[in-house]
Design a protein around this motif. Structure first.
Motif, PDB file in Angstrom:
ATOM      1  N   ILE A   1      35.120  44.009  48.386  1.00 26.27           N
ATOM      2  CA  ILE A   1      33.916  43.203  48.201  1.00 26.27           C
ATOM      3  C   ILE A   1      33.689  42.395  49.479  1.00 26.27           C
ATOM      4  O   ILE A   1      34.635  42.024  50.178  1.00 26.27           O
ATOM      5  CB  ILE A   1      33.970  42.257  46.987  1.00 26.27           C
ATOM      6  N   GLY A   2      32.412  42.145  49.757  1.00 20.99           N
ATOM      7  CA  GLY A   2      32.041  41.345  50.916  1.00 20.99           C
ATOM      8  C   GLY A   2      31.098  40.237  50.494  1.00 20.99           C
ATOM      9  O   GLY A   2      29.877  40.404  50.538  1.00 20.99           O
ATOM     10  N   PRO A   3      31.624  39.078  50.058  1.00 21.81           N
ATOM     11  CA  PRO A   3      30.763  37.976  49.649  1.00 21.81           C
ATOM     12  C   PRO A   3      30.356  37.110  50.834  1.00 21.81           C
ATOM     13  O   PRO A   3      31.009  37.126  51.890  1.00 21.81           O
ATOM     14  CB  PRO A   3      31.669  37.179  48.706  1.00 21.81           C
ATOM     15  N   ASP A   4      29.294  36.343  50.674  1.00 26.47           N
ATOM     16  CA  ASP A   4      29.027  35.266  51.618  1.00 26.47           C
ATOM     17  C   ASP A   4      30.254  34.348  51.650  1.00 26.47           C
ATOM     18  O   ASP A   4      30.888  34.106  50.619  1.00 26.47           O
ATOM     19  CB  ASP A   4      27.786  34.487  51.160  1.00 26.47           C
ATOM     20  N   LYS A   5      30.592  33.842  52.812  1.00 27.68           N
ATOM     21  CA  LYS A   5      31.816  33.046  52.936  1.00 27.68           C
ATOM     22  C   LYS A   5      31.791  31.821  52.023  1.00 27.68           C
ATOM     23  O   LYS A   5      32.849  31.365  51.559  1.00 27.68           O
ATOM     24  CB  LYS A   5      32.045  32.634  54.390  1.00 27.68           C
ATOM     25  N   SER A   6      30.598  31.291  51.724  1.00 28.57           N
ATOM     26  CA  SER A   6      30.508  30.120  50.858  1.00 28.57           C
ATOM     27  C   SER A   6      30.982  30.422  49.441  1.00 28.57           C
ATOM     28  O   SER A   6      31.432  29.519  48.728  1.00 28.57           O
ATOM     29  CB  SER A   6      29.069  29.597  50.826  1.00 28.57           C
ATOM     30  N   SER A   7      30.892  31.683  49.031  1.00 32.19           N
ATOM     31  CA  SER A   7      31.325  32.057  47.680  1.00 32.19           C
ATOM     32  C   SER A   7      32.834  32.050  47.528  1.00 32.19           C
ATOM     33  O   SER A   7      33.353  31.976  46.402  1.00 32.19           O
ATOM     34  CB  SER A   7      30.779  33.441  47.324  1.00 32.19           C
ATOM     35  N   ALA A   8      33.553  32.139  48.646  1.00 30.02           N
ATOM     36  CA  ALA A   8      35.013  32.169  48.594  1.00 30.02           C
ATOM     37  C   ALA A   8      35.630  30.794  48.789  1.00 30.02           C
ATOM     38  O   ALA A   8      36.805  30.590  48.463  1.00 30.02           O
ATOM     39  CB  ALA A   8      35.551  33.126  49.663  1.00 30.02           C
ATOM     40  N   ALA A   9      34.858  29.848  49.327  1.00 28.82           N
ATOM     41  CA  ALA A   9      35.398  28.521  49.627  1.00 28.82           C
ATOM     42  C   ALA A   9      35.546  27.705  48.356  1.00 28.82           C
ATOM     43  O   ALA A   9      34.589  27.547  47.582  1.00 28.82           O
ATOM     44  CB  ALA A   9      34.485  27.809  50.610  1.00 28.82           C
ATOM     45  N   GLY A  10      36.744  27.205  48.106  1.00 30.41           N
ATOM     46  CA  GLY A  10      36.971  26.338  46.956  1.00 30.41           C
ATOM     47  C   GLY A  10      36.870  27.040  45.622  1.00 30.41           C
ATOM     48  O   GLY A  10      36.638  26.395  44.591  1.00 30.41           O
ATOM     49  N   THR A  11      37.009  28.360  45.601  1.00 28.72           N
ATOM     50  CA  THR A  11      36.937  29.132  44.360  1.00 28.72           C
ATOM     51  C   THR A  11      38.175  30.021  44.251  1.00 28.72           C
ATOM     52  O   THR A  11      38.985  30.100  45.173  1.00 28.72           O
ATOM     53  CB  THR A  11      35.683  30.022  44.317  1.00 28.72           C
ATOM     54  N   SER A  12      38.261  30.723  43.125  1.00 28.23           N
ATOM     55  CA  SER A  12      39.375  31.658  42.915  1.00 28.23           C
ATOM     56  C   SER A  12      39.004  33.077  43.304  1.00 28.23           C
ATOM     57  O   SER A  12      39.726  34.020  42.969  1.00 28.23           O
ATOM     58  CB  SER A  12      39.816  31.628  41.445  1.00 28.23           C
ATOM     59  N   LEU A  13      37.902  33.270  44.046  1.00 28.03           N
ATOM     60  CA  LEU A  13      37.387  34.621  44.280  1.00 28.03           C
ATOM     61  C   LEU A  13      38.379  35.497  45.026  1.00 28.03           C
ATOM     62  O   LEU A  13      38.519  36.685  44.703  1.00 28.03           O
ATOM     63  CB  LEU A  13      36.067  34.545  45.061  1.00 28.03           C
ATOM     64  N   VAL A  14      39.065  34.962  46.027  1.00 27.53           N
ATOM     65  CA  VAL A  14      40.030  35.787  46.769  1.00 27.53           C
ATOM     66  C   VAL A  14      41.121  36.282  45.826  1.00 27.53           C
ATOM     67  O   VAL A  14      41.441  37.485  45.787  1.00 27.53           O
ATOM     68  CB  VAL A  14      40.629  35.004  47.950  1.00 27.53           C
ATOM     69  N   ALA A  15      41.689  35.384  45.055  1.00 34.94           N
ATOM     70  CA  ALA A  15      42.749  35.770  44.113  1.00 34.94           C
ATOM     71  C   ALA A  15      42.222  36.712  43.047  1.00 34.94           C
ATOM     72  O   ALA A  15      42.903  37.683  42.663  1.00 34.94           O
ATOM     73  CB  ALA A  15      43.354  34.519  43.470  1.00 34.94           C
ATOM     74  N   ASP A  16      41.019  36.447  42.563  1.00 39.46           N
ATOM     75  CA  ASP A  16      40.457  37.306  41.525  1.00 39.46           C
ATOM     76  C   ASP A  16      40.191  38.715  42.053  1.00 39.46           C
ATOM     77  O   ASP A  16      40.407  39.711  41.341  1.00 39.46           O
ATOM     78  CB  ASP A  16      39.152  36.705  40.998  1.00 39.46           C
ATOM     79  N   ALA A  17      39.715  38.808  43.292  1.00 37.58           N
ATOM     80  CA  ALA A  17      39.474  40.123  43.887  1.00 37.58           C
ATOM     81  C   ALA A  17      40.776  40.891  44.021  1.00 37.58           C
ATOM     82  O   ALA A  17      40.851  42.083  43.674  1.00 37.58           O
ATOM     83  CB  ALA A  17      38.793  39.970  45.246  1.00 37.58           C
ATOM     84  N   HIS A  18      41.794  40.225  44.517  1.00 36.39           N
ATOM     85  CA  HIS A  18      43.086  40.894  44.672  1.00 36.39           C
ATOM     86  C   HIS A  18      43.650  41.306  43.313  1.00 36.39           C
ATOM     87  O   HIS A  18      44.237  42.389  43.175  1.00 36.39           O
ATOM     88  CB  HIS A  18      44.058  39.975  45.403  1.00 36.39           C
ATOM     89  N   ALA A  19      43.459  40.479  42.316  1.00 36.59           N
ATOM     90  CA  ALA A  19      43.942  40.824  40.972  1.00 36.59           C
ATOM     91  C   ALA A  19      43.244  42.063  40.434  1.00 36.59           C
ATOM     92  O   ALA A  19      43.828  42.828  39.655  1.00 36.59           O
ATOM     93  CB  ALA A  19      43.738  39.642  40.023  1.00 36.59           C
ATOM     94  N   ALA A  20      42.006  42.278  40.871  1.00 36.76           N
ATOM     95  CA  ALA A  20      41.250  43.457  40.441  1.00 36.76           C
ATOM     96  C   ALA A  20      41.554  44.682  41.293  1.00 36.76           C
ATOM     97  O   ALA A  20      40.989  45.757  41.040  1.00 36.76           O
ATOM     98  CB  ALA A  20      39.749  43.159  40.484  1.00 36.76           C
ATOM     99  N   GLY A  21      42.414  44.524  42.290  1.00 37.50           N
ATOM    100  CA  GLY A  21      42.747  45.638  43.163  1.00 37.50           C
ATOM    101  C   GLY A  21      41.764  45.829  44.303  1.00 37.50           C
ATOM    102  O   GLY A  21      41.734  46.902  44.919  1.00 37.50           O
ATOM    103  N   LEU A  22      40.976  44.806  44.594  1.00 37.79           N
ATOM    104  CA  LEU A  22      39.974  44.873  45.654  1.00 37.79           C
ATOM    105  C   LEU A  22      40.415  44.065  46.863  1.00 37.79           C
ATOM    106  O   LEU A  22      41.087  43.036  46.732  1.00 37.79           O
ATOM    107  CB  LEU A  22      38.636  44.304  45.154  1.00 37.79           C
ATOM    108  N   ARG A  23      40.031  44.526  48.042  1.00 39.20           N
ATOM    109  CA  ARG A  23      40.173  43.714  49.247  1.00 39.20           C
ATOM    110  C   ARG A  23      38.887  42.922  49.433  1.00 39.20           C
ATOM    111  O   ARG A  23      37.831  43.301  48.928  1.00 39.20           O
ATOM    112  CB  ARG A  23      40.465  44.589  50.460  1.00 39.20           C
ATOM    113  N   ILE A  24      38.968  41.846  50.211  1.00 39.97           N
ATOM    114  CA  ILE A  24      37.825  40.953  50.345  1.00 39.97           C
ATOM    115  C   ILE A  24      37.607  40.573  51.805  1.00 39.97           C
ATOM    116  O   ILE A  24      38.554  40.218  52.507  1.00 39.97           O
ATOM    117  CB  ILE A  24      38.004  39.693  49.460  1.00 39.97           C
ATOM    118  N   GLY A  25      36.348  40.677  52.236  1.00 39.97           N
ATOM    119  CA  GLY A  25      35.985  40.338  53.610  1.00 39.97           C
ATOM    120  C   GLY A  25      34.717  39.500  53.637  1.00 39.97           C
ATOM    121  O   GLY A  25      33.616  40.057  53.611  1.00 39.97           O
ATOM    122  N   PRO A  26      34.817  38.184  53.676  1.00 41.74           N
ATOM    123  CA  PRO A  26      33.621  37.334  53.672  1.00 41.74           C
ATOM    124  C   PRO A  26      32.796  37.474  54.949  1.00 41.74           C
ATOM    125  O   PRO A  26      33.310  37.818  56.011  1.00 41.74           O
ATOM    126  CB  PRO A  26      34.199  35.911  53.556  1.00 41.74           C
TER     127      PRO A  26
END
Length: 344
Positions: A264-289
């Motif tokens: 997944i490639g979210p806007d960087k603001s979506s990853a700041a102060g949220t659980s999105l990085v951990a949630d993506a990894h838990a789903a088996g996804l890599r993440i690149g803001p």
């Protein structure tokens, strides 16, 4: 901005190609840290989507380079930020094309200007690239008029030449732009992109395909290359009007994305102060803001330096923050700075 900080940032612009060779491109992050993806090349230092921009990105350490794909009238994929090209080329100053100016509805919005789908490749090749944000990046305007519009094939060829030159695999990271719109006018993007991937025998280490539209990605699941679901901050993908990006970033939404995509490639603001990085990894996804920039107006308030919106702030601090979050990649207009921060 303090002189020391500005000097360091400008020194980075001079190039860090030697250090870059330690980080080969791959579907996952290199051993040295997250992947550095040159957003439209090195758009902070050269007009975007030009050979000069892509080359500078790789010279200074980018692992991947990103071409946005739009079609010509004669069905050739070219690389531009948008199909409307008045901000990125000199078309508005070309009297021979004055009658091509028109208004179209693209993804539900009226857009006025000149559009790649109204030009043949031969006609587009007569135009020259210009800096898209001259008020922000006045330094880049020195390159106006020097570069032509590239085809996707030319970007692939360039990436392979640069791979040989620097002794590491440089991946291409194409994005399908407005795929629903182009399909509606008889110029679908996916068949041409799929043909290019197969023709060039691009594998997982050489190509990752991205789109904001899930339907576009699902049309390319059989290509054998990783797929990247881009995510906006407001609304949702144009092809799924009942779905929001917010929904897609929930654990349930991420699990659904993982059925067809690798990233997944979210806007960087979506990853700041949220659980999105951990949630993506838990789903088996890599993440690149996206998109990391050095100018104050694009940085969080605490990282701004000086009073000018376009002065450089503490970009290194922002990279360090996201690297500590555990992101797998960063999409940046300044790949040189991201590489320096990765080594810190």
């Amino acid at each position: 901005m303090q002189l020391g900080r500005r000097s360091l940032l400008l020194a980075a612009a001079a190039g860090t190609a030697t250090a870059a060779t330690a980080h080969p491109a791959a579907a996952g992050a290199p051993k040295g840290g997250p992947l550095v993806i040159g957003h439209r090349g090195a758009a902070g230092w050269r007009p975007e989507h030009t050979a000069a921009s892509y080359t500078y990105a790789v010279q200074t350490g980018a692992d991947w380079i990103e071409p946005d794909l739009v079609p010509t009238k004669d069905h050739v994929l070219v690389v531009r930020h948008e199909n409307e090209i008045s901000q990125t080329t000199d078309v508005a100053r070309r009297p021979e094309f004055a009658d091509r100016r028109t208004t179209k509805t693209v993804d539900g919005r009226p857009v006025t200007g000149w559009f790649t789908e109204d030009f043949t490749l031969a006609e587009l090749k007569t135009l020259r690239a210009v800096e898209r944000l001259p008020a922000v990046r006045n330094r880049n305007t020195v390159f106006d008029g020097r570069e032509e519009i590239m085809t996707f094939q030319e970007v692939v060829d360039l990436a392979r030449r640069l791979s040989r030159t620097y002794g590491r695999t440089v991946a291409v990271f194409p994005e399908t732009k407005h795929p629903t719109y182009f399909r509606s006018i008889g110029l679908p993007l996916e068949p041409g992109l799929a043909a290019a991937i197969r023709r060039n025998r691009l594998g997982r280490r050489e190509c990752v395909v991205q789109s904001f539209e899930p339907t576009s990605l699902k049309r390319m699941t059989d290509l054998g290359v990783p797929l990247w679901q881009a995510l906006g901050t407001a609304g949702g993908p144009y092809d799924l009007p009942s779905t929001t990006y917010r929904d897609m970033m929930t654990p349930a939404g991420l699990a659904e994305i993982a059925q067809y995509a690798d990233w997944i490639g979210p806007d960087k603001s979506s990853a700041a102060g949220t659980s999105l990085v951990a949630d993506a990894h838990a789903a088996g996804l890599r993440i690149g803001p996206y998109t990391f920039r050095a100018e104050n107006q694009f940085l969080p308030a605490r990282f701004r330096r000086g009073s000018g919106a376009n002065d450089f702030g503490d970009a290194f601090a922002e990279y360090a923050l996201y690297y500590r979050m555990g992101v797998d990649a960063v999409v940046t207009d300044f790949p040189d700075l991201a590489v320096i921060a990765r080594r810190s």
